[in-house]
Motif scaffolding. Sequence first.
Motif, short mmCIF file in Angstrom:
data_model
loop_
_atom_site.label_atom_id
_atom_site.label_comp_id
_atom_site.label_asym_id
_atom_site.label_seq_id
_atom_site.Cartn_x
_atom_site.Cartn_y
_atom_site.Cartn_z
N PHE A 99 0.71 -1.43 -0.21
CA PHE A 99 -0.26 -0.06 -0.05
C PHE A 99 0.86 1.24 0.13
CE2 PHE A 99 -2.42 -3.15 2.62
CZ PHE A 99 -3.50 -3.29 1.75
N GLU A 100 0.22 2.19 -0.67
CA GLU A 100 0.64 3.78 -0.16
C GLU A 100 0.17 4.11 0.99
OE1 GLU A 100 2.80 5.13 -1.91
OE2 GLU A 100 3.01 4.47 -3.90
N VAL A 101 0.66 4.49 1.91
CA VAL A 101 0.25 5.05 3.36
C VAL A 101 0.13 6.47 3.30
CG1 VAL A 101 0.51 4.81 5.55
CG2 VAL A 101 1.40 2.87 4.18
N ASP A 102 -1.06 6.90 3.44
CA ASP A 102 -1.28 8.38 3.66
C ASP A 102 -1.12 8.85 5.04
OD1 ASP A 102 -1.55 8.80 0.68
OD2 ASP A 102 -3.64 8.12 0.82
N HIS A 103 -1.43 7.92 5.92
CA HIS A 103 -1.60 8.39 7.26
C HIS A 103 -1.59 7.17 8.23
CE1 HIS A 103 -2.16 11.15 10.64
NE2 HIS A 103 -3.10 10.61 11.05
N VAL A 104 -0.97 7.40 9.44
CA VAL A 104 -1.06 6.36 10.34
C VAL A 104 -1.55 7.16 11.66
CG1 VAL A 104 0.30 4.68 11.78
CG2 VAL A 104 1.09 5.22 9.45
N HIS A 105 -2.34 6.43 12.24
CA HIS A 105 -3.16 6.87 13.47
C HIS A 105 -3.16 5.47 14.54
CE1 HIS A 105 -5.99 8.79 16.41
NE2 HIS A 105 -6.51 7.84 16.33
N GLU A 106 -2.44 6.13 15.70
CA GLU A 106 -2.18 5.11 16.73
C GLU A 106 -3.53 5.22 17.67
OE1 GLU A 106 1.58 5.50 18.46
OE2 GLU A 106 2.86 4.82 16.87
N MET A 107 -4.21 4.20 18.00
CA MET A 107 -5.43 4.36 18.91
C MET A 107 -4.75 4.54 20.25
SD MET A 107 -8.06 3.97 17.16
CE MET A 107 -9.35 3.95 18.45
N PRO A 108 -5.32 5.71 20.93
CA PRO A 108 -5.27 5.72 22.10
C PRO A 108 -5.20 4.49 23.18
CG PRO A 108 -6.90 7.02 21.94
CD PRO A 108 -6.31 6.50 20.59
N GLN A 109 -4.56 4.46 24.40
CA GLN A 109 -4.91 3.36 25.16
C GLN A 109 -4.99 3.76 26.66
OE1 GLN A 109 -1.06 1.38 23.55
NE2 GLN A 109 -2.17 -0.65 23.94
N LEU A 110 -5.87 3.05 27.44
CA LEU A 110 -5.87 3.28 28.82
C LEU A 110 -4.74 2.55 29.58
CD1 LEU A 110 -7.96 4.53 31.01
CD2 LEU A 110 -9.11 2.26 31.08
N GLU A 126 -1.93 -3.43 20.95
CA GLU A 126 -1.81 -2.09 20.48
C GLU A 126 -2.49 -2.10 19.06
OE1 GLU A 126 2.18 -0.87 20.32
OE2 GLU A 126 2.58 -1.08 22.47
N VAL A 127 -3.17 -0.96 18.79
CA VAL A 127 -4.02 -0.75 17.52
C VAL A 127 -3.40 0.04 16.67
CG1 VAL A 127 -6.24 -0.52 16.56
CG2 VAL A 127 -6.02 -2.09 18.52
N VAL A 128 -3.19 0.01 15.57
CA VAL A 128 -2.61 1.19 14.58
C VAL A 128 -3.62 1.10 13.34
CG1 VAL A 128 -0.76 2.08 13.29
CG2 VAL A 128 -0.36 0.63 15.32
N CYS A 129 -4.13 2.26 13.23
CA CYS A 129 -4.82 2.57 12.02
C CYS A 129 -4.15 3.01 10.61
CB CYS A 129 -6.02 3.33 12.39
SG CYS A 129 -7.18 2.83 13.34
N TYR A 130 -3.93 2.43 9.60
CA TYR A 130 -3.44 2.67 8.38
C TYR A 130 -4.28 3.25 7.25
CZ TYR A 130 0.55 0.00 10.46
OH TYR A 130 1.40 -0.27 11.55
N PHE A 131 -4.12 4.57 6.85
CA PHE A 131 -5.19 4.85 5.82
C PHE A 131 -4.08 4.66 4.35
CE2 PHE A 131 -6.80 7.01 9.43
CZ PHE A 131 -8.32 7.04 9.25
N VAL A 132 -4.84 3.71 3.71
CA VAL A 132 -3.85 3.35 2.34
C VAL A 132 -4.57 3.12 1.28
CG1 VAL A 132 -2.53 1.98 4.20
CG2 VAL A 132 -4.65 0.63 2.98
N ARG A 133 -3.81 3.01 0.29
CA ARG A 133 -4.18 2.66 -1.20
C ARG A 133 -3.43 1.67 -1.77
NH1 ARG A 133 -2.45 6.84 -3.70
NH2 ARG A 133 -1.60 7.81 -1.95
N PRO A 134 -4.06 0.69 -2.44
CA PRO A 134 -3.15 -0.27 -3.03
C PRO A 134 -1.90 0.32 -4.08
CG PRO A 134 -5.20 -1.08 -3.03
CD PRO A 134 -5.35 0.18 -2.62
#
Length: 221
Positions: A99-110, A126-134
Amino acid sequence: MIDLGPDPIIPDDEAAEGGCGVIGFACEIPVAGKHLFTSLEQMRNRGNGKGGGVALVGLDPEQFGVTREILDNDYLYTVAYLDPAVRSEVEESFIHATFEVDHVHEMPQLHEWQTRLPELDVEPPEVVCYFVRPRVAAIEEFQAKSGLSATDFDGNEGMLDEIVFHATHALNVEFYAGERGSQAFVLSHGVNMLILKIVGYAEDVIRYYRLEHMTAHVWIG
């Protein structure tokens, strides 16, 4: 027939079966996660605490640090890291390779979850959200190996969906359902949607990942 790669390894020990309670709603205005608490807590007797989750559709781009255009067009590719040490390998071998990665967002944790969520027996991943395009190269490789093109699907979007499915299957087999054991897995992939799940109850998901004020037009818990 498309080759999906090696089959996952199914463990012999199966968790005890439990009941299931579900709440879902859709609203024209964004609704914060805290509004699910009352209903979810009333359903605790329907589950066994071995697997609770939430699904969100219709997200707020500002809460993920992206533009509306990225939220509406990129795949939100969400990975859970049971072993954070493998993150760089996952990103190099699967995420950036496909993927082309446009943004990475790490989910906050308690972080003080042991005292604030004492009923949790297992620390959530731990959870990481990647905003991607093939990537173009990944699309060309898929077409060459499968002999398929956009005309074999419901247009180009359908072909891209298939590429994402293949990437998810390969990642999950390599890092979760293969010989390496449970290190990481894809929680969800889709446009403008997010799924989170833990060993616990759905309301614990909201509290652990600090979703009390995260908004969405559709919630399922």
